[in-house]
Design a protein around this motif. Sequence first.
Motif: not given
Length: 369
Positions: A245-251, A355-359, A361-364
Amino acid sequence: MTWEPERLDDQRHLSEADPAGMLPAVAASAAHVRTGYRTAVEAEVVGRLAGHGRPRAIVVAGVGGSAIAGDILAAVAGNGAPLPILPLRSYQLPGWVGAADLVIAVSGSGAAEETLSVATQAVRRGCTLLGVGAPGSPLEAIATQASATYVPVPVTGQSRANLWLLATPLIVAAAGLRLVQADAELFERVAKALEDMAHRCRPSSESFINPGKSLAMDLAESVPMIWGSSALASVAAYRLACQLNTNAKYPAVHGELPEVDHNQIVAFDGPLAERDIFADTAGRTLRLVVLRDVEEHPQVTRRREASVRLATDRDVPVTELTAEGVHPLERMATLIALGDYASTYLALGYAIDPTPVSAITELKARISQ
């Protein structure tokens, strides 16, 4: 975003597509075990907790990449633990938790609002508190004000890349309470196992012999359903799903045998298990990933074998991985490390910065308004 497996053996791409250094962070896991152990000893965790006696129960509070430290502790202690160990991902302590209990608050940043809320409640209820997180953080301030034990681990970057810095002090504490058997020799064995995995999964190792890249290639263009065959293997399955989920943005879907045989297995007969051999492009279809442990219940072994056969009969591709090592912590570490590498390589194969977890960050930002 297209999957291009040749990227995995392109050293320039692996470096340029990973500017924040997630691959080097994964490779630092062995050093993190040693540092986590040393920091816990320097913080006198064992002696300070021993002064409170054995607790009635242990609650491990954490969220995100920090929370799995509690899952690791519970799985390593296993069914033989003389008290309940409850991982908690929430703002609220259960009503039954009180002065007879130990609350361990884990936060890589030391600033997760959920964990700070639980730590504050623990202090108000008179619980014994152990904090693990970044030095100079709000979590350390809560622990210091309450005269509680705090382990200031040198976290850098994302919490999920510092798993062993955060988890190792918990195992040290549990060993001091005689809940698990763990000493300096064990932590060194775990560190060496992680070093071995880092060598096998190094970026310069080509895909056909690199287990991390091979697993990434299995997972690519699929919907992975990841099952663990024991409590510790299921923790590794959950970790792999979260890392995807977090590294590959993958389900990804995760579960534990035998429970998955009562629900998830039915997906073998669903639309994602179908393959159109005449399609111009391959669709994303189901893949079963089984994380095996040497200590399986005999009936779980039968279920695992039958489940794999069922998947194979329906042309659902299967990947099976087996934990290595003797001690539960060693076995869990090998499975987790392989998954950490695979999720990072999967991201890089899609040309995604792991590395980035933009979603998040945006939620926070949205909820802070």
